[in-house]
Design an enzyme around this catalytic site. Structure first.
Site, PDB file in Angstrom:
ATOM      1  N   TYR A 117      18.862  25.283  31.383  1.00 38.39           N
ATOM      2  CA  TYR A 117      18.584  24.018  30.697  1.00 38.39           C
ATOM      3  C   TYR A 117      17.256  23.407  31.146  1.00 38.39           C
ATOM      4  CZ  TYR A 117      23.101  23.899  28.374  1.00 38.39           C
ATOM      5  OH  TYR A 117      24.157  24.183  27.560  1.00 38.39           O
ATOM      6  N   GLU A 216      42.743  39.550  52.141  1.00 38.92           N
ATOM      7  CA  GLU A 216      42.567  39.671  50.687  1.00 38.92           C
ATOM      8  C   GLU A 216      43.242  38.558  49.900  1.00 38.92           C
ATOM      9  OE1 GLU A 216      43.879  43.372  48.932  1.00 38.92           O
ATOM     10  OE2 GLU A 216      43.867  42.522  46.919  1.00 38.92           O
ATOM     11  N   ASP A 268      45.334  44.891  50.695  1.00 35.83           N
ATOM     12  CA  ASP A 268      46.389  45.745  50.168  1.00 35.83           C
ATOM     13  C   ASP A 268      46.017  47.212  50.346  1.00 35.83           C
ATOM     14  OD1 ASP A 268      47.853  43.567  49.331  1.00 35.83           O
ATOM     15  OD2 ASP A 268      47.201  43.683  47.240  1.00 35.83           O
TER      16      ASP A 268
END
Length: 388
Positions: A117, A216, A268
């Site tokens: 902008y 995580e 994981d």
């Protein structure tokens, strides 16, 4: 005296030191911008065509450095010479450099959207679409990355927010308006946590923690935070919330480098956690090789959950999906980081052979706080067995 030596000895860094360090970093950024602009001006003054030499960001100019521990960009450069065809992009690049200089001088910042902008006031140098301004910003970042200056130091910050932090850490954060240094104690957030800002270049740290544990999932982070695992383990907890943002990666990198603290990853046990989340944190990505030197954490090591943990802790599992199998096979076949680490190759092959994956929360099979009382203490007693 190094920052870590100071931390061990005193645990604190003075406000004057924080201000001096930030002022020196800003001055260096300004000098590099000015030097680049002066070079262009001098060339034009001699009635010659100026050019910008930008690192080539294609995969052909990227390699994995075993010594440095991350994907790095090569020496190939593309030269953007001022011509009839490039005059608009050239002008846009200069306007963006000028905006960066103004932002540093006024101690302000702009997001990618802000810059798009802002360009509406640049007459014919304005951008029609944000994708155009994003591309020029990436070029500018690549240009200055050669001089060890990243986008955040140019005061262009991402819209995305960072991760959460709790534990034995104090963050010294200069107030943008007053310049006063706020000392934020990350042990004092109750059940909440400190939110990493979009830019962390101006922060300084005080800590006596022994390591950083990056987690995580938000749920596991919350469990460790609620039970103040950071207190019993004398550590700093950082929630990544999936693939860590630029700010989160830079925050962890600076902790690792400046405080000389080991970083351990707890994610994981699936190809996404290993090949995307952990790999991005540790060695970066090929698509952003020009910034890996700032944002990856080469000394990070993998605590778990490993394929062997599934066996040792008799964890409940889920079958690997087709996308998981493809991701793991791609890593074994094509990824130079995993190929350079025999222990990772064996672990990925073990996962494929078992055909299963396990989440961090699978440890709850043995009790909600088994992860705090048994799993993490056992793993942390054998850090030499962590995967690289």
């Amino acid at each position: 005296m190094s920052p870590r030596t100071k931390s061990k000895a005193e645990g604190k860094i003075s406000v004057g030191e924080v201000r001096k360090r930030n002022q020196a970093a800003d001055l260096r950024t300004l000098n590099i911008i000015s030097k680049t602009a002066e070079g262009i001006y001098t060339t034009i003054s001699k009635r010659r065509k100026p050019d910008l030499k930008l690192p080539v960001r294609s995969l052909g100019n990227i390699s994995y450095s075993l010594k440095k521990g991350y994907f790095e960009i090569g020496s190939q450069k593309k030269i953007r010479t001022l011509s009839v065809n490039t005059v608009k992009t050239f002008a846009q690049s200069l306007r963006m450099m000028s905006l960066s200089k103004e932002l540093v001088e006024t101690n302000d910042f702009a997001t990618k959207r802000d810059v798009y902008y802002q360009s509406k006031n640049w007459a014919e140098a304005g951008f029609q679409e944000q994708t155009e301004s994003d591309a020029v910003m990436d070029d500018i970042e690549a240009l200055f990355s050669v001089d060890e200056v990243n986008r955040e130091q140019l005061r262009f910050v991402p819209d995305e927010h960072g991760g959460a932090v709790a534990g034995e850490l104090a963050v010294l954060d200069p107030d943008l308006e007053s310049g006063e240094i706020e000392r934020i104690d990350c042990t004092r957030f109750g059940s909440g946590a400190y939110s990493i800002p979009s830019s962390v270049e101006h922060l300084s740290f005080e800590t006596r923690a022994e390591f950083v544990l990056v987690v995580e999932t938000g749920g596991m982070f919350q469990r460790l935070q609620n039970h103040k695992f950071w207190k019993t383990a004398n550590c700093i907890l950082v929630s990544m919330g999936g693939v860590p943002t630029r700010a989160t990666r830079r925050f962890i990198r600076r902790l690792s480098d400046e405080m000389k603290i080991p970083v351990y990853a707890f994610v994981d046990c699936d190809p996404y956690g290993i090949c995307n989340i952990y790999r991005t944190l540790k060695v970066g990505s090929g698509n952003a090789a020009h910034i890996n030197r700032f944002f990856c954490v080469p000394h990070c090591r993998f605590l778990g959950v490993t394929p062997q943990d599934i066996v040792d802790y008799k964890l409940p599992t889920h079958p690997l999906k087709d996308v998981d199998i493809k991701r793991a096979k791609d890593a074994i076949k094509n990824d130079p980081f995993f190929q350079s680490q025999s222990t990772w190759m064996k672990s990925l092959q073990q996962m494929l052979k078992m055909g299963v994956r396990a989440e961090q929360q699978a440890l709850a099979k043995w009790g909600l706080n088994y992860v705090i009382e048994k799993y993490l203490p056992e793993k942390l007693s054998k850090v030499e067995r962590f995967l690289p």
